[in-house]
Design a protein around this motif. Structure first.
Motif, mmCIF file in Angstrom:
data_model
loop_
_atom_site.group_PDB
_atom_site.id
_atom_site.type_symbol
_atom_site.label_atom_id
_atom_site.label_comp_id
_atom_site.label_asym_id
_atom_site.label_seq_id
_atom_site.Cartn_x
_atom_site.Cartn_y
_atom_site.Cartn_z
ATOM 1 N N THR A 34 0.830 -1.214 0.000
ATOM 2 C CA THR A 34 0.000 0.000 0.000
ATOM 3 C C THR A 34 0.859 1.258 0.000
ATOM 4 N N ALA A 35 1.860 1.278 0.870
ATOM 5 C CA ALA A 35 2.707 2.468 0.967
ATOM 6 C C ALA A 35 3.466 2.680 -0.337
ATOM 7 N N GLU A 82 1.973 11.242 -2.280
ATOM 8 C CA GLU A 82 1.670 11.415 -0.861
ATOM 9 C C GLU A 82 0.673 12.516 -0.604
ATOM 10 N N VAL A 141 -2.538 12.128 1.148
ATOM 11 C CA VAL A 141 -2.752 12.266 2.594
ATOM 12 C C VAL A 141 -2.252 13.644 3.012
ATOM 13 N N ARG A 184 -5.714 11.160 9.276
ATOM 14 C CA ARG A 184 -4.690 10.616 8.384
ATOM 15 C C ARG A 184 -4.755 9.095 8.368
ATOM 16 N N TRP A 185 -5.061 8.561 9.565
ATOM 17 C CA TRP A 185 -5.173 7.115 9.665
ATOM 18 C C TRP A 185 -6.343 6.635 8.802
ATOM 19 N N ARG A 221 -7.422 8.125 6.058
ATOM 20 C CA ARG A 221 -6.991 8.188 4.672
ATOM 21 C C ARG A 221 -6.132 6.973 4.326
ATOM 22 N N ARG A 222 -5.292 6.593 5.283
ATOM 23 C CA ARG A 222 -4.420 5.453 5.104
ATOM 24 C C ARG A 222 -5.259 4.174 4.909
#
Ligand SMILES: Nc1ncnc2c1ncn2[C@@H]1O[C@H](COP(=O)(O)OP(=O)(O)OP(=O)(O)O)[C@@H](O)[C@H]1O
Ligand SMILES: [Mg+2]
Length: 251
Positions: A99-100, A107, A110, A119-120, A122-123
């Protein structure tokens, strides 16, 4: 229908010390077209696409995207111009998971100003969309949370290709996309290229796999020692001619 080529390169020249890697190369690829770049090892194929995608700077020559001159000063500039590239020497981050890696270079998906909790979320969105895309492409990974450094060459390649497809806008460049892949995975990549074409993307594929080129490419240019030495529609009838252009023999 777009009047301008999605991407045009004119007079591209690039030296590495004493090596003239690109010598006055021209190239055009249109929306909805798959262009193959053929050529033996060291012909200059990867150098050409690295200049297009902002990894290297041309010594001279021009690049236009949809008819607009573009200076590909960095990979970020090229990406902002709608050019997504999968490099032969896969630019994935070993220490990150799929994913990252998927969202690396994007980026801004986010925003830094979001509170941590958001943010979490969105992650979590990113994890879901990357896993949906990998599923859609029928790419099976050992464990989606594991870092890419622990995956096989083919699995890494599959992630890299899926990633460009996700963010593709104008031009997608694939440098040897099936070289590390098994039969089933190659099939997925070929289908993906055809889908991108049908969606109006311009696709550039570098490949030594002549069967794949004949199946997916509308046109093929051949490079030898930094120069373009010919262009053909890759059909079975033209295969012998393409091979002789690649190796430099007489027809
Ligand atoms: N970063 C670099 N520094 C110095 N020389 C380089 C560099 N990158 C490529 N070259 C040289 O430029 C020439 C073209 O290399 P390039 O990688 O573009 O070939 P290629 O057509 O992609 O070959 P292959 O099919 O093996 O991938 C070669 O002579 C290579 O040694
Ligand atoms: Mg190469």
């Amino acid at each position: 229908m777009n009047a301008y080529p999605a991407l045009a390169v004119r007079g591209a020249t690039k030296r590495f010390g004493a090596v003239l890697a690109l010598d006055d190369v021209d190239l055009e690829v249109h929306h909805g077209e798959v262009l193959a770049i053929l050529g033996d090892n060291g012909a200059g194929k990867s150098t050409l696409i690295k200049c297009i995608s902002g990894v290297h700077k041309l010594d001279s020559g021009e690049i236009e995207v949809d008819g607009v001159p573009a200076s590909m000063a960095s990979p970020a500039v090229a990406r902002a111009a709608g050019i997504e590239t999968v490099y032969q020497d896969l630019a994935l981050f070993d220490n990150l998971d799929a994913t990252a890696n998927f969202f690396a270079g994007h980026e801004k998906a986010v925003p830094a100003w979001l509170p941590r909790g958001m943010r979490w979320m969105r992650r979590r969105d990113m994890a879901r969309s990357s896993s949906e895309l990998l599923d859609r492409l029928k790419i099976r990974l050992p464990e989606k949370a594991s870092t890419v450094g622990m995956m096989s060459g083919g699995q890494r390649q599959a992630i890299a290709v899926a990633r460009t497809a996700a963010f593709a806008s104008r031009v997608v460049i694939l440098d040897e996309p099936t070289a590390a892949l098994g039969l089933r995975e190659s099939r997925q990549v070929l289908d993906l290229v055809l889908r991108l074409r049908s969606e109006g993307c311009a696709v550039i594929v570098i490949s030594h796999a002549m069967d794949h080129v004949m199946e997916i490419a509308d046109r093929a240019i051949v490079m030898r020692r930094g120069r373009t030495v010919g262009e053909e529609v890759p059909t079975p009838e033209n295969r012998a001619r393409l091979v002789s252009l690649i190796v430099g023999g007489e027809v």
